[in-house]
Design a protein around this motif. Structure first.
Motif, mmCIF file in Angstrom:
data_model
loop_
_atom_site.group_PDB
_atom_site.id
_atom_site.type_symbol
_atom_site.label_atom_id
_atom_site.label_comp_id
_atom_site.label_asym_id
_atom_site.label_seq_id
_atom_site.Cartn_x
_atom_site.Cartn_y
_atom_site.Cartn_z
ATOM 1 N N TYR A 251 0.851 -1.205 0.000
ATOM 2 C CA TYR A 251 0.000 0.000 0.000
ATOM 3 C C TYR A 251 0.878 1.244 0.000
ATOM 4 O O TYR A 251 1.858 1.327 0.754
ATOM 5 C CB TYR A 251 -0.893 0.006 1.241
ATOM 6 N N GLN A 252 0.504 2.219 -0.819
ATOM 7 C CA GLN A 252 1.143 3.533 -0.810
ATOM 8 C C GLN A 252 0.065 4.606 -0.946
ATOM 9 O O GLN A 252 -0.953 4.385 -1.608
ATOM 10 C CB GLN A 252 2.139 3.681 -1.958
ATOM 11 N N GLU A 253 0.315 5.749 -0.329
ATOM 12 C CA GLU A 253 -0.645 6.850 -0.428
ATOM 13 C C GLU A 253 0.074 8.138 -0.817
ATOM 14 O O GLU A 253 1.129 8.466 -0.260
ATOM 15 C CB GLU A 253 -1.379 7.049 0.897
ATOM 16 N N PHE A 254 -0.520 8.869 -1.760
ATOM 17 C CA PHE A 254 0.020 10.129 -2.227
ATOM 18 C C PHE A 254 -1.103 11.165 -2.266
ATOM 19 O O PHE A 254 -2.233 10.889 -1.860
ATOM 20 C CB PHE A 254 0.624 9.965 -3.631
ATOM 21 N N MET A 255 -0.767 12.353 -2.758
ATOM 22 C CA MET A 255 -1.741 13.438 -2.854
ATOM 23 C C MET A 255 -1.691 14.048 -4.255
ATOM 24 O O MET A 255 -0.612 14.216 -4.823
ATOM 25 C CB MET A 255 -1.459 14.515 -1.800
ATOM 26 N N LYS A 256 -2.839 14.380 -4.801
ATOM 27 C CA LYS A 256 -2.931 14.947 -6.147
ATOM 28 C C LYS A 256 -2.199 16.276 -6.234
ATOM 29 O O LYS A 256 -2.270 17.108 -5.326
ATOM 30 C CB LYS A 256 -4.405 15.155 -6.514
ATOM 31 N N THR A 257 -1.476 16.458 -7.327
ATOM 32 C CA THR A 257 -0.820 17.735 -7.582
ATOM 33 C C THR A 257 -1.049 18.137 -9.032
ATOM 34 O O THR A 257 -1.224 17.266 -9.896
ATOM 35 C CB THR A 257 0.684 17.669 -7.270
ATOM 36 N N SER A 258 -1.046 19.421 -9.294
ATOM 37 C CA SER A 258 -1.359 19.911 -10.639
ATOM 38 C C SER A 258 -0.166 19.875 -11.583
ATOM 39 O O SER A 258 -0.332 19.755 -12.799
ATOM 40 C CB SER A 258 -1.908 21.338 -10.562
ATOM 41 N N ASN A 259 1.060 19.970 -11.035
ATOM 42 C CA ASN A 259 2.249 19.953 -11.884
ATOM 43 C C ASN A 259 3.474 19.557 -11.052
ATOM 44 O O ASN A 259 3.400 19.469 -9.815
ATOM 45 C CB ASN A 259 2.467 21.314 -12.557
ATOM 46 N N ILE A 260 4.583 19.342 -11.725
ATOM 47 C CA ILE A 260 5.789 18.860 -11.055
ATOM 48 C C ILE A 260 6.315 19.878 -10.053
ATOM 49 O O ILE A 260 6.691 19.529 -8.923
ATOM 50 C CB ILE A 260 6.875 18.522 -12.098
ATOM 51 N N LEU A 261 6.350 21.152 -10.441
ATOM 52 C CA LEU A 261 6.883 22.181 -9.551
ATOM 53 C C LEU A 261 6.091 22.246 -8.247
ATOM 54 O O LEU A 261 6.664 22.274 -7.151
ATOM 55 C CB LEU A 261 6.863 23.544 -10.249
ATOM 56 N N THR A 262 4.775 22.246 -8.369
ATOM 57 C CA THR A 262 3.918 22.285 -7.174
ATOM 58 C C THR A 262 4.107 21.028 -6.328
ATOM 59 O O THR A 262 4.167 21.087 -5.102
ATOM 60 C CB THR A 262 2.442 22.419 -7.576
ATOM 61 N N GLY A 263 4.219 19.886 -6.988
ATOM 62 C CA GLY A 263 4.374 18.628 -6.262
ATOM 63 C C GLY A 263 5.665 18.553 -5.478
ATOM 64 O O GLY A 263 5.676 18.101 -4.327
ATOM 65 N N VAL A 264 6.758 18.988 -6.089
ATOM 66 C CA VAL A 264 8.041 18.991 -5.381
ATOM 67 C C VAL A 264 7.998 19.959 -4.201
ATOM 68 O O VAL A 264 8.505 19.670 -3.111
ATOM 69 C CB VAL A 264 9.194 19.344 -6.349
ATOM 70 N N ALA A 265 7.363 21.118 -4.424
ATOM 71 C CA ALA A 265 7.226 22.095 -3.337
ATOM 72 C C ALA A 265 6.399 21.517 -2.188
ATOM 73 O O ALA A 265 6.734 21.710 -1.008
ATOM 74 C CB ALA A 265 6.571 23.372 -3.864
#
Length: 416
Positions: A280-294
């Motif tokens: 099992y793994q859990e993540f969160m939705k992000t709109s783009n790579i820059l936002t996701g890394v931040a």
């Protein structure tokens, strides 16, 4: 609809009823559970409890109104309270400071128990101290049964069930996506997280990050992350899209892993076993790579800062206090949405995946109240005593939260 037979004074007691989450839970019980329910609200302030009962009566006058139980947070008074009821919901946190009294009392009295904690170190501590006691008394204990953890656990259970029924297979992998979070945490939630940092040593906090930290049995199959994901937090999952680190990922993985272990260990749950290769793994939705890394590095930095006492003291000046929270009318409009994809095992159905979605507004009160209703009324739930997870309440619990307004769906899709 009849409550299961018992000899206690109450079917249900709501402890911590006058706090923010407690009040929302009392309102949901009043509006949605059967009108002949014998229940009580409990807390330290008689005046606040009387006001709550008055508010419940105004909300739904044609039902049995709750009795009032005034009690303090100590072993003696909570032991007496637990002995009066068949089931107890407690919203009295932070659980790391105040939760053990009610947990211990219910485990010893054979009283079924539900709480709203998201504090995995607390859950692990209670398992170590009281699982044997709960098994001996017959108490069904359900920590982490609210918004912070239960949706991931329930959606995972539903996806595994869908693969079992539609593909006649077990499950090798579930990836969860916290897809939408239009909600502000209550003061109790914030206080619980900061209290967890204060009460438990770093070693205990690190222990919960281990795969299958809460599982009663070992599993050597652990999720594998690429180097890119480890560094950036980013992953692209077919059917879910671009995802980043989730603030609840590690905590929810611990609960889901306990469900996996319980379905392997407990005789009454073995027909629901997820499979020996399950991860099992859990993540969160992000709109783009820059936002996701931040997002990834902001979360890491925030957790690190919260481990520093002066920073926690500063934060307390800017967040809701325990018992407080966002405007209740607005809170009932807050939207939480999870999406997930599950892979069957073996790979004989390599082109197929189970996809799921769970969405609702104002979910914490609903989950605990409907969890209690499942314990009280559902004869298909057959458990021995012990410390369980929300998913162990099974399809009956999912059916109840659907009827109460949760959007809950699963389906099998072909994938490329």
């Amino acid at each position: 609809m009849s409550v299961k037979k018992h000899s206690r004074q109450y079917d249900l007691v709501l402890l911590g009823a006058t706090g923010y989450t407690g009040t929302l839970t009392a309102e949901h019980i009043t509006a949605n559970l059967p009108p002949d329910l014998k229940w009580a609200v409990a807390g330290r302030s008689e005046a606040k409890l009387k006001q709550l009962v008055s508010d419940c009566q105004a909300l739904q006058p044609n039902r049995v109104q709750p009795a009032i139980e005034v009690c303090d947070v100590n072993d003696k008074e909570l032991s007496a309270l637990a002995g009066k009821t068949f089931c107890l919901i407690t919203t009295l946190g932070p659980y790391s400071r105040y939760g053990e009294y009610a947990f211990k009392a219910c485990a010893e009295a054979g009283t079924h128990y539900i709480d709203s904690t998201g504090e995995v170190p607390f859950t692990l501590d209670m398992i170590k101290k009281y699982e044997a006691t709960a098994k001996a008394s017959g108490a069904w204990m359900f920590p982490q049964s609210a918004l912070e953890s239960a949706p991931s656990d329930l959606l995972t259970w539903a996806l595994v069930s869908t693969i079992r029924s539609k593909l006649s297979a077990q499950t090798s992998e579930v990836v969860m996506d916290l897809h939408r979070l239009d909600s502000a945490p209550s003061g109790g939630t914030l206080a619980s997280f900061m209290s967890m940092m204060e009460v438990y040593p770093t070693k205990a906090l690190m222990e919960i990050t281990k795969p299958y930290a809460l599982s009663p049995v070992r599993n050597d199959h652990v999720p594998k992350k690429s180097l890119v994901t480890s560094i950036t937090g980013m992953v692209n999952v077919p059917g879910l899209g671009l995802l980043s680190t989730s603030p609840t990922g590690v905590l929810n993985a611990a609960l889901v892993s306990r469900t996996w272990g319980l379905t392997k260990q407990e005789p009454s749950l073995q027909k629901e076993f997820y499979g020996p290769k399950f991860t099992y793994q859990e993540f969160m939705k992000t709109s783009n790579i820059l936002t996701g890394v931040a997002m990834h590095y902001s979360l890491l930095g925030g957790v690190t800062m919260l481990m520093i006492p002066p920073f926690r003291s500063l934060m307390r000046k800017f967040v809701f206090k325990p018992g407080e929270g966002p405007d209740k009318i607005q809170a009932k409009k807050d939207v939480i949405e999870f999406r997930a994809v599950a892979k069957p095992d073996p790979e004989s159905e390599a082109s197929k995946r189970a996809f799921g979605r769970l969405s609702y507004t104002g979910m914490t009160a609903l989950l605990m109240a409907q969890g209690a209703a499942t314990i009280l009324y559902d004869e298909t739930v057959i458990l021995t005593g012990g410390i369980f997870t929300p998913a162990c309440l099974g399809q009956g619990f999912i059916d109840r939260i659907r009827q109460a307004g949760v959007e809950f769906e699963t389906e099998i899709r072909e994938v490329q």
